[in-house]
Design a protein around this motif. Structure first.
Motif, short mmCIF file in Angstrom:
data_model
loop_
_atom_site.label_atom_id
_atom_site.label_comp_id
_atom_site.label_asym_id
_atom_site.label_seq_id
_atom_site.Cartn_x
_atom_site.Cartn_y
_atom_site.Cartn_z
N ALA A 94 -71.03 -26.11 -54.69
CA ALA A 94 -69.64 -25.69 -54.52
C ALA A 94 -69.53 -24.68 -53.37
CB ALA A 94 -69.10 -25.08 -55.81
N LYS A 95 -70.46 -23.74 -53.28
CA LYS A 95 -70.44 -22.76 -52.19
C LYS A 95 -70.64 -23.43 -50.83
CE LYS A 95 -72.24 -18.72 -54.69
NZ LYS A 95 -73.40 -17.79 -54.75
N ALA A 96 -71.57 -24.36 -50.76
CA ALA A 96 -71.85 -25.05 -49.49
C ALA A 96 -70.64 -25.88 -49.04
CB ALA A 96 -73.08 -25.92 -49.62
N VAL A 97 -69.99 -26.56 -49.98
CA VAL A 97 -68.80 -27.35 -49.66
C VAL A 97 -67.67 -26.42 -49.20
CG1 VAL A 97 -66.98 -28.81 -50.63
CG2 VAL A 97 -69.37 -29.29 -51.14
N TYR A 98 -67.51 -25.32 -49.89
CA TYR A 98 -66.49 -24.33 -49.52
C TYR A 98 -66.74 -23.82 -48.10
CZ TYR A 98 -63.80 -20.02 -49.42
OH TYR A 98 -62.94 -19.03 -49.06
N ASN A 99 -67.98 -23.42 -47.81
CA ASN A 99 -68.32 -22.87 -46.49
C ASN A 99 -67.99 -23.85 -45.38
OD1 ASN A 99 -69.23 -20.50 -47.61
ND2 ASN A 99 -71.39 -20.99 -47.39
N GLN A 100 -68.21 -25.12 -45.62
CA GLN A 100 -68.00 -26.12 -44.58
C GLN A 100 -66.53 -26.51 -44.42
OE1 GLN A 100 -69.92 -30.08 -44.93
NE2 GLN A 100 -70.89 -29.48 -42.99
N ASN A 101 -65.71 -26.24 -45.43
CA ASN A 101 -64.34 -26.77 -45.40
C ASN A 101 -63.21 -25.77 -45.53
OD1 ASN A 101 -64.71 -29.87 -45.50
ND2 ASN A 101 -66.17 -29.10 -47.00
N TYR A 102 -63.47 -24.52 -45.82
CA TYR A 102 -62.38 -23.58 -46.09
C TYR A 102 -61.42 -23.45 -44.92
CZ TYR A 102 -64.37 -19.88 -43.21
OH TYR A 102 -64.85 -19.15 -42.16
N CYS A 103 -61.93 -23.57 -43.69
CA CYS A 103 -61.06 -23.37 -42.52
C CYS A 103 -60.12 -24.54 -42.28
CB CYS A 103 -61.90 -23.10 -41.28
SG CYS A 103 -63.06 -24.40 -40.90
N ASN A 104 -60.29 -25.65 -43.00
CA ASN A 104 -59.43 -26.83 -42.82
C ASN A 104 -58.17 -26.76 -43.67
OD1 ASN A 104 -61.28 -28.01 -41.03
ND2 ASN A 104 -62.47 -28.81 -42.73
N PHE A 105 -58.01 -25.69 -44.45
CA PHE A 105 -56.89 -25.57 -45.37
C PHE A 105 -56.09 -24.31 -45.08
CE2 PHE A 105 -60.07 -28.17 -47.43
CZ PHE A 105 -59.32 -29.22 -47.91
N ASP A 106 -54.80 -24.33 -45.42
CA ASP A 106 -53.96 -23.16 -45.23
C ASP A 106 -54.40 -22.00 -46.11
OD1 ASP A 106 -52.40 -24.47 -43.37
OD2 ASP A 106 -50.95 -25.17 -44.85
N GLY A 107 -54.90 -22.32 -47.29
CA GLY A 107 -55.36 -21.30 -48.21
C GLY A 107 -56.61 -21.80 -48.93
N SER A 108 -57.45 -20.88 -49.35
CA SER A 108 -58.65 -21.28 -50.07
C SER A 108 -59.19 -20.09 -50.85
CB SER A 108 -59.72 -21.78 -49.08
OG SER A 108 -60.05 -20.75 -48.17
N CYS A 109 -59.93 -20.39 -51.92
CA CYS A 109 -60.63 -19.35 -52.67
C CYS A 109 -61.77 -20.01 -53.41
CB CYS A 109 -59.68 -18.64 -53.64
SG CYS A 109 -59.11 -19.67 -54.98
#
Length: 147
Positions: A131-146
């Motif tokens: 989950a952390k690795a997926v988040y790190n790779q994709n968070y910048c593609n969304f308007d918001g993330s957590c």
């Protein structure tokens, strides 16, 4: 010496005009040479700085988009580079890349709205790490993330 990030923005102007100080830049430097007669070293440093910055990859912007969209894009890039919201993940994990790629494909499937993905399995198999690795790779593609 302090490290600084520079993102030149060429708004309705070609970088070569800045690089070679032609057109309006030439006129401005002619004025600076008059205004700063005893400080030609300072003026020459300004010229050199503009030449150097015009060689850096920057953002070339034409008038086809709104200024607000352009500013938002630049700010997003700066925030991403200066304040990454990445989570700590071990460096050398076996088999993680293919799973991250699969989940990233699901996230980029083009669906609108809120995207949620559930990861389940027995304890200790790497659900949180994935989950952390997926988040790190994709968070910048969304308007918001957590996470």
């Amino acid at each position: 010496m302090m490290q600084r990030s520079v993102i030149p923005v060429f708004y309705n102007i070609d970088a070569s005009v800045v690089r070679h100080q032609t057109e309006n830049y030439e006129q401005a430097f002619e004025k600076h040479q008059i205004d700063f007669v005893g400080e030609m070293e300072k003026v020459n440093k300004w010229r050199l700085a503009l030449t150097e910055v015009a060689h850096i990859w920057g953002k070339h912007i034409s008038g086809k988009r709104s200024e607000a969209d352009i500013i938002n894009e630049i700010v997003d890039r700066i925030v991403h580079e200066l304040n990454p919201k990445t989570l700590d993940v071990a460096k050398y994990l076996v088999g993680l890349d293919s799973r991250v790629k699969e989940l990233t494909t699901l996230l980029r499937s083009g669906t609108e709205g809120v995207t949620r993905i559930g990861i389940y399995g027995m304890g200790g198999v790497g659900k949180t790490t994935l989950a952390k690795a997926v988040y790190n790779q994709n968070y910048c593609n969304f308007d918001g993330s957590c996470c």
